[in-house]
Motif scaffolding. Structure first.
Motif, mmCIF file in Angstrom:
data_model
loop_
_atom_site.group_PDB
_atom_site.id
_atom_site.type_symbol
_atom_site.label_atom_id
_atom_site.label_comp_id
_atom_site.label_asym_id
_atom_site.label_seq_id
_atom_site.Cartn_x
_atom_site.Cartn_y
_atom_site.Cartn_z
ATOM 1 N N MET A 1 17.273 28.190 -21.506
ATOM 2 C CA MET A 1 16.753 29.138 -20.551
ATOM 3 C C MET A 1 16.753 28.490 -19.161
ATOM 4 N N ALA A 2 17.121 29.254 -18.163
ATOM 5 C CA ALA A 2 17.150 28.739 -16.791
ATOM 6 C C ALA A 2 15.733 28.566 -16.264
ATOM 7 N N LYS A 3 15.556 27.594 -15.416
ATOM 8 C CA LYS A 3 14.255 27.324 -14.802
ATOM 9 C C LYS A 3 13.898 28.473 -13.860
ATOM 10 N N LEU A 4 12.632 28.862 -13.877
ATOM 11 C CA LEU A 4 12.165 29.925 -12.995
ATOM 12 C C LEU A 4 11.990 29.397 -11.585
ATOM 13 N N THR A 5 12.293 30.244 -10.612
ATOM 14 C CA THR A 5 12.039 29.866 -9.227
ATOM 15 C C THR A 5 10.540 29.983 -8.958
ATOM 16 N N LYS A 6 10.091 29.417 -7.871
ATOM 17 C CA LYS A 6 8.664 29.514 -7.496
ATOM 18 C C LYS A 6 8.266 30.976 -7.301
ATOM 19 N N ALA A 7 9.155 31.760 -6.686
ATOM 20 C CA ALA A 7 8.862 33.186 -6.466
ATOM 21 C C ALA A 7 8.738 33.922 -7.806
ATOM 22 N N GLN A 8 9.622 33.620 -8.748
ATOM 23 C CA GLN A 8 9.538 34.245 -10.068
ATOM 24 C C GLN A 8 8.253 33.851 -10.778
ATOM 25 N N ARG A 10 5.420 33.042 -9.359
ATOM 26 C CA ARG A 10 4.302 33.763 -8.718
ATOM 27 C C ARG A 10 4.242 35.207 -9.200
ATOM 28 N N HIS A 11 5.396 35.868 -9.313
ATOM 29 C CA HIS A 11 5.428 37.250 -9.796
ATOM 30 C C HIS A 11 4.900 37.341 -11.227
ATOM 31 N N LEU A 12 5.327 36.413 -12.063
ATOM 32 C CA LEU A 12 4.859 36.417 -13.452
ATOM 33 C C LEU A 12 3.370 36.082 -13.541
ATOM 34 N N GLN A 13 2.885 35.188 -12.700
ATOM 35 C CA GLN A 13 1.463 34.860 -12.693
ATOM 36 C C GLN A 13 0.626 36.066 -12.255
ATOM 37 N N ILE A 72 0.417 39.325 -22.846
ATOM 38 C CA ILE A 72 -0.293 38.188 -22.240
ATOM 39 C C ILE A 72 0.183 36.883 -22.861
ATOM 40 N N ALA A 73 0.279 36.850 -24.174
ATOM 41 C CA ALA A 73 0.732 35.637 -24.863
ATOM 42 C C ALA A 73 2.166 35.281 -24.470
ATOM 43 N N ASP A 74 3.024 36.289 -24.376
ATOM 44 C CA ASP A 74 4.421 36.039 -23.992
ATOM 45 C C ASP A 74 4.521 35.519 -22.558
ATOM 46 N N LEU A 75 3.763 36.107 -21.636
ATOM 47 C CA LEU A 75 3.788 35.647 -20.255
ATOM 48 C C LEU A 75 3.278 34.205 -20.138
ATOM 49 N N LYS A 76 2.216 33.894 -20.871
ATOM 50 C CA LYS A 76 1.682 32.528 -20.857
ATOM 51 C C LYS A 76 2.714 31.544 -21.389
ATOM 52 N N ALA A 77 3.381 31.902 -22.474
ATOM 53 C CA ALA A 77 4.405 31.019 -23.046
ATOM 54 C C ALA A 77 5.561 30.821 -22.073
ATOM 55 N N LEU A 78 5.972 31.895 -21.437
ATOM 56 C CA LEU A 78 7.074 31.804 -20.475
ATOM 57 C C LEU A 78 6.694 30.914 -19.292
ATOM 58 N N LEU A 79 5.491 31.096 -18.768
ATOM 59 C CA LEU A 79 5.048 30.298 -17.631
ATOM 60 C C LEU A 79 4.830 28.820 -17.998
ATOM 61 N N SER A 80 4.372 28.567 -19.203
ATOM 62 C CA SER A 80 4.127 27.169 -19.598
ATOM 63 C C SER A 80 5.428 26.428 -19.871
ATOM 64 N N SER A 81 6.495 27.177 -20.161
ATOM 65 C CA SER A 81 7.778 26.525 -20.429
ATOM 66 C C SER A 81 8.590 26.292 -19.166
ATOM 67 N N SER A 82 8.126 26.796 -18.042
ATOM 68 C CA SER A 82 8.898 26.643 -16.799
ATOM 69 C C SER A 82 8.476 25.440 -16.000
#
Length: 82
Positions: A1-8, A10-13, A72-82
């Motif tokens: 998976m590609a690394k999320l940008t800072k802007a991405q 922030r949007h996900l947070q 919520i769980a999916d967003l947390k997992a996505l953010l913790s993996s970036s």
């Protein structure tokens, strides 16, 4: 998976914060969720002044509201993996 940008990130947070706030509101003991206009087949319904009936929906299981906790769980997992 590609690394999320800072802007991405922030949007996900922000999306996560909105989802967590909505989840906390819906799951509050002070909030009931109901289906409208089903046939009154038990004494567990509420009849409104306009004649429609409401049946309380189980919030923790058996309804589409369970998807919010999964989100919520999916967003947390996505953010913790970036």
């Amino acid at each position: 998976m590609a690394k999320l940008t800072k802007a991405q990130q922030r949007h996900l947070q922000r999306a996560l914060a909105h989802a967590e706030r909505a989840h906390a509101y819906l799951m509050s003991d002070q909030i009931a969720v109901a289906r409208k206009d089903r046939a009154a087949t038990t004494t567990l319904h509420y009849t409104r002044s306009d004649g429609s009936t409401l049946y309380e929906v189980q919030k923790e299981y058996g309804s589409d509201l369970t998807g919010l906790a999964d989100c919520i769980a999916d967003l947390k997992a996505l953010l913790s993996s970036s």
